[in-house]
Design an enzyme around this catalytic site. Structure first.
Site, PDB file in Angstrom:
ATOM      1  N   ASN A 122       0.826  -1.215   0.000  1.00 33.12           N
ATOM      2  CA  ASN A 122       0.000   0.000   0.000  1.00 33.12           C
ATOM      3  C   ASN A 122       0.858   1.262   0.000  1.00 33.12           C
ATOM      4  OD1 ASN A 122      -2.384  -1.590   0.262  1.00 33.12           O
ATOM      5  ND2 ASN A 122      -1.942  -1.809   2.439  1.00 33.12           N
ATOM      6  N   HIS A 174     -13.947  -1.508   6.696  1.00 33.64           N
ATOM      7  CA  HIS A 174     -12.819  -2.282   7.234  1.00 33.64           C
ATOM      8  C   HIS A 174     -13.203  -3.103   8.468  1.00 33.64           C
ATOM      9  CE1 HIS A 174      -8.754  -2.668   9.179  1.00 33.64           C
ATOM     10  NE2 HIS A 174      -8.406  -2.857   7.924  1.00 33.64           N
ATOM     11  N   GLU A 217     -15.870   4.709   4.041  1.00 34.61           N
ATOM     12  CA  GLU A 217     -14.457   4.868   3.703  1.00 34.61           C
ATOM     13  C   GLU A 217     -14.299   5.834   2.543  1.00 34.61           C
ATOM     14  OE1 GLU A 217     -12.426   1.117   3.337  1.00 34.61           O
ATOM     15  OE2 GLU A 217     -13.127   0.467   5.289  1.00 34.61           O
ATOM     16  N   SER A 268     -10.886  -0.564   0.673  1.00 27.96           N
ATOM     17  CA  SER A 268      -9.553  -1.165   0.663  1.00 27.96           C
ATOM     18  C   SER A 268      -9.421  -2.367  -0.259  1.00 27.96           C
ATOM     19  CB  SER A 268      -9.139  -1.549   2.079  1.00 27.96           C
ATOM     20  OG  SER A 268     -10.124  -2.348   2.688  1.00 27.96           O
ATOM     21  N   HIS A 292      -6.887   4.764   2.469  1.00 28.63           N
ATOM     22  CA  HIS A 292      -6.320   4.568   1.129  1.00 28.63           C
ATOM     23  C   HIS A 292      -6.442   5.785   0.214  1.00 28.63           C
ATOM     24  CE1 HIS A 292      -5.546   0.300   1.782  1.00 28.63           C
ATOM     25  NE2 HIS A 292      -6.659   0.318   2.488  1.00 28.63           N
ATOM     26  N   LYS A 334       0.197   3.684   4.818  1.00 32.32           N
ATOM     27  CA  LYS A 334      -0.060   3.396   3.410  1.00 32.32           C
ATOM     28  C   LYS A 334       0.691   4.417   2.544  1.00 32.32           C
ATOM     29  CE  LYS A 334      -3.552   0.435   4.891  1.00 32.32           C
ATOM     30  NZ  LYS A 334      -4.748   0.319   5.710  1.00 32.32           N
TER      31      LYS A 334
HETATM   32  C1  LIG Z   1      -5.235  -0.444   6.772  1.00 31.28           C
HETATM   33  C2  LIG Z   1      -6.578   0.049   7.177  1.00 31.28           C
HETATM   34  C3  LIG Z   1      -6.882   0.312   8.512  1.00 31.28           C
HETATM   35  C4  LIG Z   1      -5.950  -0.057   9.625  1.00 31.28           C
HETATM   36  O1  LIG Z   1      -4.867   0.795   9.668  1.00 31.28           O
HETATM   37  P1  LIG Z   1      -3.487   0.283  10.312  1.00 31.28           P
HETATM   38  O2  LIG Z   1      -2.754   1.519  10.611  1.00 31.28           O
HETATM   39  O3  LIG Z   1      -2.843  -0.578   9.285  1.00 31.28           O
HETATM   40  O4  LIG Z   1      -3.881  -0.489  11.549  1.00 31.28           O
HETATM   41  C5  LIG Z   1      -8.101   0.872   8.799  1.00 31.28           C
HETATM   42  N1  LIG Z   1      -8.999   1.136   7.830  1.00 31.28           N
HETATM   43  C6  LIG Z   1      -8.753   0.852   6.536  1.00 31.28           C
HETATM   44  C7  LIG Z   1      -9.783   1.156   5.511  1.00 31.28           C
HETATM   45  C8  LIG Z   1      -7.544   0.293   6.182  1.00 31.28           C
HETATM   46  O5  LIG Z   1      -7.303  -0.037   4.917  1.00 31.28           O
END
Ligand SMILES: *Cc1c(COP(=O)(O)O)cnc(C)c1O
Length: 398
Positions: free
Chosen positions: A52, A138, A177, A181, A209, A241
């Site tokens: 990512n 998520h 979101e 993701s 993202h 990411k």
């Molecule tokens: C990766 C992700 C998270 C979690 O974030 P981390 O910092 O990796 O724990 C939360 N929400 C979404 C949509 C994600 O893709």
């Protein structure tokens, strides 16, 4: 008492065997070197189309230098939770940088996005509240939502009519979101903001993202869609990411942040992120704000991949972001395709249920500004033409 063998309270072996049977067993692979959109695994170099790290910042020299300078100044660890002595000037500066970048009043830092999401929902929602979530949100959001005493209502993916039917005035929080993701598509934030305002409910965006990738200065999905930050009550984003480091934040009003400092248990009872990490993230944001060139390059790579894959007969999800789902259908077929690509030097992850709905196993291909056009061509060559339409049977855009 029967004489059956006592096996203990947890059937771990059975659960694992069941997953293996269904081609759903997960295994980890240690990576030896990761740099420039490539990884080395088991002595072999692969093109990495699974990360990512959308802007290729995870190994940027200036960010690594900021991290090292931070360690020299503040040490390796924060030493305590933020309400004790773990909150440093570097953390405060990062909060201010984020607030300025995103146009929110105040920001709070978390160790990761998973805990930031859980902290917010847990701190806000009591049994008198309602929580509305897109069904593709998520795992951190879905899981906490289902454990809380509030009532959770899930609406069909991006289905604003369905959400509108479920809404009740002044009752709680709508969460969606920026960029989904596993599918790479965007939620309609103008419509969400209108529904929230009209119903008197709060609105939260998880832009893990979108941040860094979309919008002017990489400010994310809201900026890309022209939605004023003040129309969304809670902004959540991650640093692991596109920003290439690790950690997360929650932003919004000063009052929201003050409330979370007092009531968010994941914040209060957890050692703060290292100050050096905050230094690295601040440097990353500085670079991201002026990374228009990298973002434009990424857009060109995405278009090149889409055109090539479609010409070869593959079915892609409805995404124009660096997350390009190549829909396969069955888990075993997705695994086989991922394996074939690895044989050809391309590292792509097969994503299977329960991460995605049953029958929509896919390769989740992620492009990065670290890639070159010939890397996309290598990926397309490794994929080859889609072997038969029944390979894609059952696949659909969720
Ligand atoms: C990766 C992700 C998270 C979690 O974030 P981390 O910092 O990796 O724990 C939360 N929400 C979404 C949509 C994600 O893709």
């Amino acid at each position: 008492m029967t004489s059956s063998v006592v096996t203990g309270p947890f059937a771990l072996g059975e659960a694992l065997a069941e997953r293996e049977q269904a081609a759903l067993l997960r295994r980890r692979t240690p990576v030896d070197v990761a740099s420039g959109g490539r990884i080395r695994v088991g002595g072999r170099d692969y093109l990495n189309l699974s990360a990512n790290d959308y802007l290729g910042l995870a190994d940027h020299p200036a960010i690594k230098a900021a991290f090292k300078e931070g360690i020299d100044r503040y040490g390796a660890g924060a030493g305590a939770s933020p309400l004790v002595t773990g909150y440093s000037r570097a953390h405060q500066q990062l909060e201010e940088t984020l607030a300025d970048w995103l146009g929110v009043e105040a920001v709070l830092l978390f160790n990761c996005g998973f805990s930031a999401n859980q902290a917010v929902l847990k701190a806000l929602l009591g049994k008198e509240h309602l929580l509305w979530q897109d069904k593709l949100n998520h795992a951190s959001l879905q899981e906490m939502g289902s454990q809380l005493p509030c009532k959770m209502k899930r609406f069909g993916h991006n289905d604003m009519a369905a959400l509108e039917r479920l809404l009740e005035p002044n009752r709680g929080l709508i969460v969606s979101e920026g960029v989904f993701s596993m599918d790479g598509d965007l939620a309609p934030w103008t419509a969400l903001a209108t529904l929230a305002a009209r119903s008197g409910n709060w609105l939260m965006i998880d832009d893990a993202h979108g941040l860094g990738v979309l919008g002017p200065q990489g400010r994310g999905t809201l900026a890309a869609q022209g939605v004023a930050p003040a129309r969304v009550h809670i902004h959540m984003g991650t640093f692991g990411k596109a920003l290439g480091v690790a950690g997360a934040f929650v932003g919004g009003s000063r009052e929201l942040v003050d409330y979370l400092v007092n009531f968010a248990r994941h914040y209060v009872y957890s050692t703060h992120m290292p100050a050096a990490q905050a230094c690295a993230v601040s440097k990353s944001i500085e670079l991201v704000r002026v990374a228009d060139e990298a973002r434009a390059h990424l857009v060109r790579l995405i278009a090149r991949f889409q055109q090539g894959a479609q010409a070869q007969g593959w079915t892609l999800g409805a995404s124009n972001t660096p997350i390009q789902p190549l829909l396969v259908g069955e888990s075993a077929a997705a695994l086989q395709l991922a394996e074939r690509l690895r044989d050809r030097g391309v590292w792509v992850s097969a994503i299977r249920p329960p991460t995605v709905p049953v029958g929509t196993a896919r390769l989740r291909i992620t492009l990065s500004a670290a890639h070159r056009e010939q890397d996309v061509d290598s990926l397309l060559e490794a994929l080859g033409p889609c072997p038969s339409s029944d390979q894609r049977g059952g696949a659909h855009v969720a």
